[in-house]
Design a protein around this motif. Sequence first.
Motif, PDB file in Angstrom:
ATOM      1  N   ALA A  34       0.826  -1.298  -0.078  1.00  0.00           N
ATOM      2  CA  ALA A  34       0.049  -0.069   0.085  1.00  0.00           C
ATOM      3  C   ALA A  34       0.925   1.412   0.030  1.00  0.00           C
ATOM      4  N   GLY A  35       0.419   2.251  -0.868  1.00  0.00           N
ATOM      5  CA  GLY A  35       1.191   3.659  -0.920  1.00  0.00           C
ATOM      6  C   GLY A  35       2.362   3.506  -1.971  1.00  0.00           C
ATOM      7  N   TRP A  36       2.669   2.268  -2.480  1.00  0.00           N
ATOM      8  CA  TRP A  36       3.801   2.101  -3.524  1.00  0.00           C
ATOM      9  C   TRP A  36       3.160   2.155  -5.052  1.00  0.00           C
ATOM     10  N   GLN A  55       7.653  -2.837  -7.555  1.00  0.00           N
ATOM     11  CA  GLN A  55       7.165  -1.729  -6.517  1.00  0.00           C
ATOM     12  C   GLN A  55       8.148  -0.950  -6.433  1.00  0.00           C
ATOM     13  N   SER A  57       9.045   3.644  -5.809  1.00  0.00           N
ATOM     14  CA  SER A  57       8.646   5.204  -5.119  1.00  0.00           C
ATOM     15  C   SER A  57       9.691   5.998  -5.649  1.00  0.00           C
ATOM     16  N   GLY A  58       9.022   7.229  -5.521  1.00  0.00           N
ATOM     17  CA  GLY A  58      10.021   8.317  -6.109  1.00  0.00           C
ATOM     18  C   GLY A  58      10.788   8.674  -4.757  1.00  0.00           C
ATOM     19  N   TRP A  59      10.649   8.183  -3.596  1.00  0.00           N
ATOM     20  CA  TRP A  59      11.316   8.382  -2.599  1.00  0.00           C
ATOM     21  C   TRP A  59      12.263   7.219  -2.372  1.00  0.00           C
ATOM     22  N   PHE A  60      11.805   5.964  -2.356  1.00  0.00           N
ATOM     23  CA  PHE A  60      12.926   4.777  -2.053  1.00  0.00           C
ATOM     24  C   PHE A  60      13.254   4.139  -3.234  1.00  0.00           C
ATOM     25  N   GLY A  61      12.865   4.360  -4.305  1.00  0.00           N
ATOM     26  CA  GLY A  61      13.457   3.492  -5.443  1.00  0.00           C
ATOM     27  C   GLY A  61      12.691   2.442  -5.966  1.00  0.00           C
ATOM     28  N   ILE A  63      12.067  -1.706  -5.816  1.00  0.00           N
ATOM     29  CA  ILE A  63      11.885  -2.990  -4.993  1.00  0.00           C
ATOM     30  C   ILE A  63      11.237  -4.121  -5.949  1.00  0.00           C
ATOM     31  N   GLN A  65       9.345  -7.614  -5.436  1.00  0.00           N
ATOM     32  CA  GLN A  65       8.706  -8.632  -4.541  1.00  0.00           C
ATOM     33  C   GLN A  65       8.529  -9.822  -5.321  1.00  0.00           C
ATOM     34  N   ASN A  94      16.796  -5.598  -5.558  1.00  0.00           N
ATOM     35  CA  ASN A  94      16.540  -4.213  -6.104  1.00  0.00           C
ATOM     36  C   ASN A  94      17.823  -3.689  -6.576  1.00  0.00           C
ATOM     37  N   LYS A  95      18.725  -4.401  -6.729  1.00  0.00           N
ATOM     38  CA  LYS A  95      19.804  -3.792  -7.544  1.00  0.00           C
ATOM     39  C   LYS A  95      20.098  -3.843  -8.949  1.00  0.00           C
TER      40      LYS A  95
ATOM     41  N   HIS B  53      23.228   1.869  -4.379  1.00  0.00           N
ATOM     42  CA  HIS B  53      23.919   0.847  -4.091  1.00  0.00           C
ATOM     43  C   HIS B  53      25.300   1.277  -4.395  1.00  0.00           C
ATOM     44  N   ARG B  59      19.369   9.385  -1.587  1.00  0.00           N
ATOM     45  CA  ARG B  59      18.224   9.462  -2.786  1.00  0.00           C
ATOM     46  C   ARG B  59      17.869  11.010  -2.499  1.00  0.00           C
TER      47      ARG B  59
END
Lengths: 392, 100
Positions: A34-36, A55, A57-61, A63, A65, A94-95, B53, B59
Motif C-alpha cells: 500500500a502506498g507504493w 514496487q 517509489s520516488g522516495w525509496f526507489g 523493490i 517482490q 532491487n539492485k 547501491h 536519494r
Amino acid sequence: MTAVRVLVGTKKGAFILTSDAARKKWTISPPLFAGWEIYHLKGSKADPNRLYASQSSGWFGQIIQRSDDGGRTWTIPGGEKVPSPTDPPGGQSNKFVYDTSADTGKPLTTHMWYDGTQHRWEFKRVWHIEPSLTDPDLVYAGVEDAAIFRSTDGAKTWHELAGLRGHPSGQTWGPGAGGLGLHTILLDPTNPKRIYIAISAAGAFRTDDGGKTWKPINRGLKSQYIPDPDAETGHCIHNMALHPSRPGTLFMQKHWDVCRSDDAGDHWREVSGNLPTDFGFPIAVHAHEPETIYVVPIKSDSEHFPPDGKLRVYRSRTGGNEWDALTSGLPQKDCYVNVLRDAMSTDTLDPCGIYFGTTGGQVYASADNGDTWTTIARDLPAVLSVEVQTIK
Amino acid sequence: MIRITIPFHLRTLARVEGEVSLDIGGEAAPTRAMVLDALEERYPMLRGTIRDHITKQRRPFIRFFACRQDLTHEPDDAPLPDPVARGEEPFMIVGAIAGG
C-alpha cells in the motif's frame, strides 16, 4: 476447479481479483504494498503461484517482490533479515546496475534527452516484468532508462543484457513523455533465444541469440514527430502483442497507428482501418483466435481520454483494418479516463475473457470475447497494469 | 546503541515497528556512513532505498535529522552529535513530505 486471478498494479498498491470460471462474482484483495507504485506484476506460466511485482517509489526507489503462494505472502528475494553477522549477506533484488564490465557489458555512454542534448544513463524503475514461459526462476525486467535485465535465481540478482543498450543506435534513443522506458517484452514460445522488446521512444528490437545482440525491427513504421518519419529507430511504440501459436506475427499500438508484422517485425504495415483514432496504449490478442485483436482508442495530442467521452474497446477479427466498437456495459458518456499500455490482458478460458483497467480506478471484464462488459472493481487507485492468470 | 527512526514505508519493508537500535561497535565516534552501513547490514532489503547501491549517494527525497538539526548536508564521515552516539536521541531518516 478453474479460477481466474487478475493482478492489478496501481499508483498506490497492488490488488488481486479472483473469480471462478464463470467470472461473475469477484473478490478483491486488500491492497498489497500500500502506498507504493506498482508498475507491473505478473505470474509465471511455469508455476502460476510464482508472482513477481515491481514496487517503486520516488522516495525509496525500486523493490522487486516475489510470491510463491499465488500472492498470499510476499518476500523481497534474498532480502531477508540477516540473523547473525556470520550469515552471508542478504540479497540484492532491487539492485539494477548497468553492465559496464569488459567481458559482458557495454560502456555506459549517454542517450538523447528531450531537447536533443545527450543525457547520462540512469536507472529509475522497472516498468515491466516478464517471467520465462518454462522456468519459474528465470525472469526478465524492462527498465527505465531503457535496458533489459535478466534474473536466473528468482529475482535475487539481476544482470543486464547489455547488447541492447549498447546497440549503435543507443545514443540516439530519446524518452517519451513518461520516460525512456522498456515496457514490452515478448517471449517466443517456439524459440527461447528469440525475444522482442519495445522502448518509448526508441522503437522495437529483436534478439535471436538469447539477448547477446539486438536488431531494430521498425521498417514500415511511419512517425511524423521525428525528423525522418521512416527512421530505423526513434518510433514511440506503446505496446506489442503476439499469439503463442503464431509468434512471428506481431501486433503493435504505436503512438499513432495500429500496425502488424507477419515476419517477426522485419516489416510492418498499418492496420488502423476504421478506428475513430489510431492513438492508444494497450493492444491484446484473443486467446484462441490469432487474428482477433483488441485496442482502446484514445484521443491525442495530450488529451489522453476516450473520444466523445465514450469508453469503447475496438475488436478486429481480421487482424486489423476492420474494427467493431464494443460498448455494452462500458460508460458511453462523460467518461474521461485513460487505459495505459500494460493495463489490458486476456484469460485462456472459452469464451475468452478480456480485462482492462483505467486511470479512474475501474477494472472492466468481459467473459464473452468482448461482447459485453462488467465492472469488477470500481474504485481502485489509478490502474497501471492488468495481468490475468487462468488457474486450472 | 544507536537509535534510528526510518520512514513508514521502509519500516514496512524491513518488517520492524518503531525505532531500530543498532550496536555500531568500535572506539570511533559513530558517523552517518557507519550508521547506514550497519542499518543495511542488519536489514539488507533497505539497500538502495536510502542511498544508491554503488555510489552511496543519498536519494534525493531523503533527509537526515538529529537533535533538532538538519544533518543532510554534513559529510558522511562527520561524527554524529554526542546525544545520538550515547543513544539519548535518535538519528532520524526522513522522507520528504509531499502532499496537496
